[in-house]
Scaffold this motif. Structure first.
Motif, PDB file in Angstrom:
ATOM      1  N   ARG A  60     -10.461  -6.698  -8.334  1.00  0.00           N
ATOM      2  CA  ARG A  60     -10.315  -7.920  -7.545  1.00  0.00           C
ATOM      3  C   ARG A  60     -10.223  -9.152  -8.441  1.00  0.00           C
ATOM      4  O   ARG A  60     -10.880  -9.231  -9.476  1.00  0.00           O
ATOM      5  CB  ARG A  60     -11.489  -8.088  -6.580  1.00  0.00           C
TER       6      ARG A  60
ATOM      7  N   ALA B 270      -7.965  -8.141  -0.400  1.00  0.00           N
ATOM      8  CA  ALA B 270      -8.431  -6.868  -0.964  1.00  0.00           C
ATOM      9  C   ALA B 270      -8.865  -5.898   0.136  1.00  0.00           C
ATOM     10  O   ALA B 270      -8.579  -4.689   0.067  1.00  0.00           O
ATOM     11  CB  ALA B 270      -9.581  -7.116  -1.933  1.00  0.00           C
ATOM     12  N   HIS B 271      -9.556  -6.425   1.152  1.00  0.00           N
ATOM     13  CA  HIS B 271     -10.015  -5.551   2.234  1.00  0.00           C
ATOM     14  C   HIS B 271      -8.827  -4.984   3.016  1.00  0.00           C
ATOM     15  O   HIS B 271      -8.821  -3.801   3.394  1.00  0.00           O
ATOM     16  CB  HIS B 271     -10.948  -6.316   3.180  1.00  0.00           C
TER      17      HIS B 271
ATOM     18  N   LYS C 236      -6.252   3.499   2.822  1.00  0.00           N
ATOM     19  CA  LYS C 236      -6.948   4.564   3.555  1.00  0.00           C
ATOM     20  C   LYS C 236      -6.050   5.147   4.643  1.00  0.00           C
ATOM     21  O   LYS C 236      -6.037   6.365   4.865  1.00  0.00           O
ATOM     22  CB  LYS C 236      -8.239   4.022   4.170  1.00  0.00           C
TER      23      LYS C 236
ATOM     24  N   TYR D  10     -10.676   6.370  -1.013  1.00  0.00           N
ATOM     25  CA  TYR D  10     -11.034   5.071  -1.578  1.00  0.00           C
ATOM     26  C   TYR D  10     -12.513   5.061  -1.960  1.00  0.00           C
ATOM     27  O   TYR D  10     -13.382   5.371  -1.144  1.00  0.00           O
ATOM     28  CB  TYR D  10     -10.751   3.959  -0.562  1.00  0.00           C
TER      29      TYR D  10
ATOM     30  N   ILE E 135      -8.591  -0.281  -8.732  1.00  0.00           N
ATOM     31  CA  ILE E 135      -8.421  -1.502  -7.947  1.00  0.00           C
ATOM     32  C   ILE E 135      -9.386  -2.549  -8.500  1.00  0.00           C
ATOM     33  O   ILE E 135     -10.601  -2.332  -8.516  1.00  0.00           O
ATOM     34  CB  ILE E 135      -8.718  -1.288  -6.448  1.00  0.00           C
TER      35      ILE E 135
ATOM     36  N   GLU F 297      -7.308  -2.232   1.011  1.00  0.00           N
ATOM     37  CA  GLU F 297      -8.171  -1.048   1.115  1.00  0.00           C
ATOM     38  C   GLU F 297      -7.901  -0.284   2.411  1.00  0.00           C
ATOM     39  O   GLU F 297      -7.738   0.946   2.395  1.00  0.00           O
ATOM     40  CB  GLU F 297      -9.639  -1.473   1.068  1.00  0.00           C
ATOM     41  N   GLU F 298      -7.838  -1.004   3.511  1.00  0.00           N
ATOM     42  CA  GLU F 298      -7.621  -0.361   4.807  1.00  0.00           C
ATOM     43  C   GLU F 298      -6.250   0.321   4.866  1.00  0.00           C
ATOM     44  O   GLU F 298      -6.121   1.436   5.392  1.00  0.00           O
ATOM     45  CB  GLU F 298      -7.749  -1.384   5.937  1.00  0.00           C
TER      46      GLU F 298
ATOM     47  N   GLU G 183     -12.375   1.197  -6.828  1.00  0.00           N
ATOM     48  CA  GLU G 183     -12.554  -0.241  -7.006  1.00  0.00           C
ATOM     49  C   GLU G 183     -13.602  -0.473  -8.087  1.00  0.00           C
ATOM     50  O   GLU G 183     -14.736  -0.005  -7.970  1.00  0.00           O
ATOM     51  CB  GLU G 183     -12.981  -0.889  -5.689  1.00  0.00           C
TER      52      GLU G 183
ATOM     53  N   ALA H 198      -8.418   6.129  -5.171  1.00  0.00           N
ATOM     54  CA  ALA H 198      -8.452   4.729  -5.604  1.00  0.00           C
ATOM     55  C   ALA H 198      -9.896   4.353  -5.861  1.00  0.00           C
ATOM     56  O   ALA H 198     -10.775   4.609  -5.032  1.00  0.00           O
ATOM     57  CB  ALA H 198      -7.853   3.822  -4.538  1.00  0.00           C
TER      58      ALA H 198
ATOM     59  N   ALA I 147       0.826  -1.209   0.000  1.00  0.00           N
ATOM     60  CA  ALA I 147       0.000   0.000   0.000  1.00  0.00           C
ATOM     61  C   ALA I 147       0.858   1.256   0.000  1.00  0.00           C
ATOM     62  O   ALA I 147       0.539   2.244  -0.685  1.00  0.00           O
ATOM     63  CB  ALA I 147      -0.925  -0.011   1.211  1.00  0.00           C
TER      64      ALA I 147
ATOM     65  N   LYS J 172     -15.756   2.878  -3.456  1.00  0.00           N
ATOM     66  CA  LYS J 172     -16.348   1.573  -3.737  1.00  0.00           C
ATOM     67  C   LYS J 172     -17.781   1.687  -4.239  1.00  0.00           C
ATOM     68  O   LYS J 172     -18.271   0.797  -4.941  1.00  0.00           O
ATOM     69  CB  LYS J 172     -16.326   0.698  -2.482  1.00  0.00           C
TER      70      LYS J 172
END
Length: 439
Positions: free
Chosen positions: A344, A258-259, A266, A272, A342, A262-263, A323, A321, A230, A274
């Motif tokens: 997946r 992926a989660h 951030k 971010y 992003i 993401e964290e 997704e 970012a 990241a 979604k």
């Protein structure tokens, strides 16, 4: 002729000047050329801040501090004459010398995204190889390019007495560039940035080194150090508002992590996205009706993009970012904006297949974050890009890490990759037969 040194209003005058200077410059010894390059490096350092300011003001792309870093990198880390090592092979029949010699007059086409750093990088390498240079800047960067040409010429003429070793035009139209590329006195064409120029260069019938479009795509698998990944993505994709051809444009991440990615993004201060509604706001602003990038937002700050898209935030952001799916234009198009997509994937195999599709065969830049050696090797073989980064930031691919020198021309079309003075030289095989006897 313009009152700035090396700046001409007529194509033929510029070519004649470069040709005349080559006759003198080619007589300099290797030591003399090394001194020229040392002097260019030494004196250009004093202009880093001014060149960055002029570049930002004229192109309206990127940010000031990153431009300073790029220009400094080009000045200090561009390989010079030291990379031109001759090779000797000998035997009973005599000896053979393989040496690097100049092409002659080089036409160097520069991009708007990295005008000063590319000109400095190419000029140092071309001069190290013994060539003289006709620089063809992008129209959006004419003033700073002419200013830089004047500085370099002054440095060289003060040291050697030779004028017009590096020249450019008062304005650079496509017709002028084509005339220079096809002129019989021009021996080498170096094209950086712009598919149209690259296509014209390849068809000009002489030695061409051409960089073309890019869509840098990076994989993050389930074994990766997600925090480090990241951090690398954030630094690369936000650098100079993501206008560089090598910086992360797309991330293919294995669904399992992926989660976590993401964290971590951030935590690094990335905005971010979604939800569909926010993505549509960004799409409406950043894409034209034919689903191409809106060039008005090329190189703009992330905060400007978010504000103009009608997205309210409570802080400042350097990177967005989004997704999305792999067919979205944010993925398939090179935006040249501080936005990274992003996507997946269910597992590594699907991620690698997706990454190969998304990179679209540009053979420019890609990379992977993984702690499995077999995957590092496999991804490198499958992606086949000129620059491939393992567990690092895209910026490491041009020498930010301090290893390998720097290049702002990534010749993915003609295959040289990250070019140096060696690529700007003609390789000569010089054979001496039997014993050399001096009477």
């Amino acid at each position: 002729m313009n009152n700035q040194k090396g700046v001409f209003s007529d194509v033929n005058d510029a070519i004649y000047a470069a040709t005349s200077s080559f006759k003198l410059y080619s007589k300099l010894s290797l030591r003399d050329k090394e001194e020229v390059i040392r002097e260019i490096r030494r004196k250009l350092v004093d202009y880093i801040d001014l060149l960055a300011e002029m570049s930002l003001k004229e192109t309206c792309m990127g940010n000031l501090e990153d431009k300073k870093l790029k220009i400094k990198l080009a000045i200090e880390e561009t390989p010079g004459t030291e990379i031109l090592m001759s090779e000797i092979r000998h035997g009973d029949g005599g000896f053979t010398l393989f040496e690097y010699t100049p092409y002659g007059i080089a036409c160097a086409i520069q991009p708007s995204t990295n005008p000063c750093e590319t000109m400095i990088n190419n000029t140092i390498a071309l001069l190290a190889a013994g060539n003289t240079v006709i620089n063809c800047p992008h129209p959006r960067a004419m003033n700073v390019s002419k200013f830089l040409t004047n500085i370099i010429n002054t440095i060289i003429s003060d040291l050697t007495g030779i004028e017009n070793v590096v020249v450019t035009l008062d304005e650079c139209k496509l017709a002028y560039i084509k005339e220079i590329m096809n002129h019989p006195d021009v021996d080498l064409v170096v094209s950086t940035g712009g598919s149209d120029n690259a296509r014209s260069a390849v068809s000009c019938g002489k030695k061409v080194i051409a960089a073309g479009p890019a869509n840098p795509t990076f994989i993050v698998d389930e074994t990766a150090d997600i925090k480090r990944a990241a951090d690398c993505i954030t630094r690369g994709a936000s650098f100079d508002n993501n206008i560089m051809c090598i910086t992360e444009k797309n991330i293919i991440v294995v669904d399992e992590v992926a989660h976590k990615l993401e964290e971590e993004l951030k935590k690094n201060g990335v905005f971010y996205v979604k939800d569909i509604a926010t993505m549509l706001k960004l799409s409406k602003l950043l894409l034209t009706e034919d689903m191409k990038p809106n060039k008005l937002y090329g190189g703009k700050d992330a905060d400007v993009i978010l504000k103009d898209a009608g997205i309210k935030t409570d802080r400042s952001y350097k990177l967005i970012a989004v997704e999305t799916v792999k067919i979205h234009p944010f993925v398939t198009e090179e935006l040249l904006m501080p936005l990274v997509s992003i996507v997946r994937a269910k597992d590594f195999d699907e991620a690698l297949e997706m990454a190969s599709d998304v990179e679209q065969g540009c053979r420019h830049t890609s990379g992977i974050h993984s702690n499995r050696m077999d995957r590092l090797r496999l991804a490198e073989r499958v992606m086949k890009t000129s620059i491939f980064i393992k567990n690092g930031c895209s910026l490491d691919g041009i020498g930010i890490c301090g290893v390998g020198g720097t290049s702002f021309t990534i010749a993915n079309i003609t295959g040289e990759g990250a070019v140096t003075a060696r690529d700007f030289s003609r390789k000569r095989r010089c054979v001496t037969v039997d014993t050399l006897t001096i009477l």
